[in-house]
Design a protein around this motif. Sequence first.
Motif, PDB file in Angstrom:
ATOM      1  N   LEU A   2       0.750  -1.108   0.110  1.00  0.00           N
ATOM      2  CA  LEU A   2      -0.138   0.028   0.189  1.00  0.00           C
ATOM      3  C   LEU A   2       0.786   1.162  -0.133  1.00  0.00           C
ATOM      4  O   LEU A   2       0.763   2.321  -0.815  1.00  0.00           O
ATOM      5  CB  LEU A   2      -0.862  -0.165   1.118  1.00  0.00           C
ATOM      6  CG  LEU A   2      -2.205  -0.986   1.278  1.00  0.00           C
ATOM      7  CD1 LEU A   2      -2.915  -0.842   2.356  1.00  0.00           C
ATOM      8  CD2 LEU A   2      -3.018  -0.436  -0.112  1.00  0.00           C
ATOM      9  N   ASP A   3       1.950   1.065   0.827  1.00  0.00           N
ATOM     10  CA  ASP A   3       2.708   2.515   0.934  1.00  0.00           C
ATOM     11  C   ASP A   3       3.461   2.630  -0.563  1.00  0.00           C
ATOM     12  O   ASP A   3       3.150   3.783  -1.150  1.00  0.00           O
ATOM     13  CB  ASP A   3       4.174   1.983   1.620  1.00  0.00           C
ATOM     14  CG  ASP A   3       3.822   1.965   3.048  1.00  0.00           C
ATOM     15  OD1 ASP A   3       2.814   2.218   3.484  1.00  0.00           O
ATOM     16  OD2 ASP A   3       4.915   2.215   3.767  1.00  0.00           O
ATOM     17  N   ALA A   4       3.708   1.628  -1.424  1.00  0.00           N
ATOM     18  CA  ALA A   4       4.123   1.793  -2.532  1.00  0.00           C
ATOM     19  C   ALA A   4       3.368   2.240  -3.508  1.00  0.00           C
ATOM     20  O   ALA A   4       3.537   3.168  -4.470  1.00  0.00           O
ATOM     21  CB  ALA A   4       4.774   0.375  -3.148  1.00  0.00           C
ATOM     22  N   VAL A   5       1.984   1.737  -3.748  1.00  0.00           N
ATOM     23  CA  VAL A   5       1.025   2.014  -4.663  1.00  0.00           C
ATOM     24  C   VAL A   5       0.622   3.465  -4.436  1.00  0.00           C
ATOM     25  O   VAL A   5       0.650   4.300  -5.091  1.00  0.00           O
ATOM     26  CB  VAL A   5      -0.343   1.332  -4.481  1.00  0.00           C
ATOM     27  CG1 VAL A   5      -1.345   1.783  -5.102  1.00  0.00           C
ATOM     28  CG2 VAL A   5       0.143  -0.353  -4.964  1.00  0.00           C
ATOM     29  N   PHE A   6       0.187   3.752  -3.146  1.00  0.00           N
ATOM     30  CA  PHE A   6      -0.403   5.289  -2.727  1.00  0.00           C
ATOM     31  C   PHE A   6       0.785   6.338  -3.113  1.00  0.00           C
ATOM     32  O   PHE A   6       0.612   7.449  -3.568  1.00  0.00           O
ATOM     33  CB  PHE A   6      -0.540   5.520  -1.087  1.00  0.00           C
ATOM     34  CG  PHE A   6      -1.955   4.666  -0.962  1.00  0.00           C
ATOM     35  CD1 PHE A   6      -3.108   5.217  -1.937  1.00  0.00           C
ATOM     36  CD2 PHE A   6      -2.274   3.969   0.010  1.00  0.00           C
ATOM     37  CE1 PHE A   6      -4.317   4.514  -1.731  1.00  0.00           C
ATOM     38  CE2 PHE A   6      -3.510   3.412   0.147  1.00  0.00           C
ATOM     39  CZ  PHE A   6      -4.542   3.862  -0.648  1.00  0.00           C
ATOM     40  N   HIS A   7       2.199   5.804  -2.696  1.00  0.00           N
ATOM     41  CA  HIS A   7       3.223   6.825  -2.891  1.00  0.00           C
ATOM     42  C   HIS A   7       3.320   7.084  -4.728  1.00  0.00           C
ATOM     43  O   HIS A   7       3.535   8.194  -4.999  1.00  0.00           O
ATOM     44  CB  HIS A   7       4.447   6.352  -2.409  1.00  0.00           C
ATOM     45  CG  HIS A   7       5.834   6.869  -2.978  1.00  0.00           C
ATOM     46  ND1 HIS A   7       6.721   6.405  -3.952  1.00  0.00           N
ATOM     47  CD2 HIS A   7       6.067   8.362  -2.865  1.00  0.00           C
ATOM     48  CE1 HIS A   7       7.703   7.237  -4.020  1.00  0.00           C
ATOM     49  NE2 HIS A   7       7.269   8.372  -3.714  1.00  0.00           N
ATOM     50  N   ALA A   8       3.153   5.669  -5.379  1.00  0.00           N
ATOM     51  CA  ALA A   8       3.408   5.864  -6.680  1.00  0.00           C
ATOM     52  C   ALA A   8       2.025   6.989  -7.286  1.00  0.00           C
ATOM     53  O   ALA A   8       2.240   7.827  -8.327  1.00  0.00           O
ATOM     54  CB  ALA A   8       2.984   4.480  -7.331  1.00  0.00           C
ATOM     55  N   LEU A   9       1.110   7.175  -6.854  1.00  0.00           N
ATOM     56  CA  LEU A   9      -0.045   7.639  -7.325  1.00  0.00           C
ATOM     57  C   LEU A   9       0.063   9.295  -6.858  1.00  0.00           C
ATOM     58  O   LEU A   9      -0.741  10.212  -7.358  1.00  0.00           O
ATOM     59  CB  LEU A   9      -1.407   7.111  -6.934  1.00  0.00           C
ATOM     60  CG  LEU A   9      -1.825   5.827  -6.983  1.00  0.00           C
ATOM     61  CD1 LEU A   9      -3.049   5.178  -6.710  1.00  0.00           C
ATOM     62  CD2 LEU A   9      -1.833   5.675  -8.879  1.00  0.00           C
ATOM     63  N   ALA A  10       0.780   9.497  -5.796  1.00  0.00           N
ATOM     64  CA  ALA A  10       0.846  10.657  -5.221  1.00  0.00           C
ATOM     65  C   ALA A  10       1.711  11.898  -6.013  1.00  0.00           C
ATOM     66  O   ALA A  10       2.352  12.572  -5.492  1.00  0.00           O
ATOM     67  CB  ALA A  10       1.628  10.722  -3.841  1.00  0.00           C
TER      68      ALA A  10
END
Lengths: 123, 123
Positions: free
Chosen positions: B9-17
């Motif tokens: 989740l960290d990686a996904v949300f960071h990617a989307l940010a």
Amino acid sequence: MVEQHPAQLDAVFHALADATRRHMLRSLATHEHSIGELAAPFHMSFAGASKHVKVLERAGLVRRTVQGRTHLCRLEAQALAEAHEWMRYYEKFWNNRLDALEALLRAGDQAPKPSPSQKGKKP
Amino acid sequence: MVEQHPAQLDAVFHALADATRRHMLRSLATHEHSIGELAAPFHMSFAGASKHVKVLERAGLVRRTVQGRTHLCRLEAQALAEAHEWMRYYEKFWNNRLDALEALLRAGDQAPKPSPSQKGKKP
DNA sequence: GACTTATTAAACCAAACGGTTGACAAATTC
DNA sequence: GAATTTGTCAACCGTTTGGTTTAATAAGTC
């Protein structure tokens, strides 16, 4: 096609990209919490938690009401709804995997869908 | 209550940010693209785009197939589904706003919620 | 007024971010 | 074989992040 509020999305997704902050949101989902209460589960300094809350506030995910000397934080889920809606655009890519996707990509031409037999789909 | 894949989740949300990466995902939604094609709309260096794609890859949002000297990137939406599912937990907070929410909040404690008039109790 | 509690502000730190440039390698083209 | 295209890697730069510590402020309590 163009995003309406890119900066808002930036802020929300960035706020969510941290497990500590996501955990805080979970806590706030059940009831309001003070900064100290939010800090407690993470053996983190007050100031540290305060910064996290500020990130959540900037993203519009949390609203604070000062009550005496304690700051009560409340979940503000509307900002989440916007990010959720953004993601919904991609739902078709993971829901109806091949069928709908192919249909979508073929939207321009009327070729009938070839019946797939490999992805174990149910009628 | 405990997240299953916090790092994911960290990686996904960071990617989307990041608006640039979100834009790349949009491009990839219609069809595959090479790194250069992804870089083009942002008058950004190859290396810059390459870094962004790597962030998307690390989040599992993009998969790459090297084809000769060009790297073809394809959207991998399943990772988005997981993040989407995470958010869905909060749907009740923005959908049925007050009714269900108050019911939920009263689930545990029987104290009647004071009207949102004022909090000041001290004379 | 003096003490304690809850929180922010400020200064600092190491690490990561978003971006660049320059050097390099592998396919392709001439 | 030389040049071009497509991309990575490593180094760098300025900014931001997540965290700390040490004040400072503001509200209750004694």
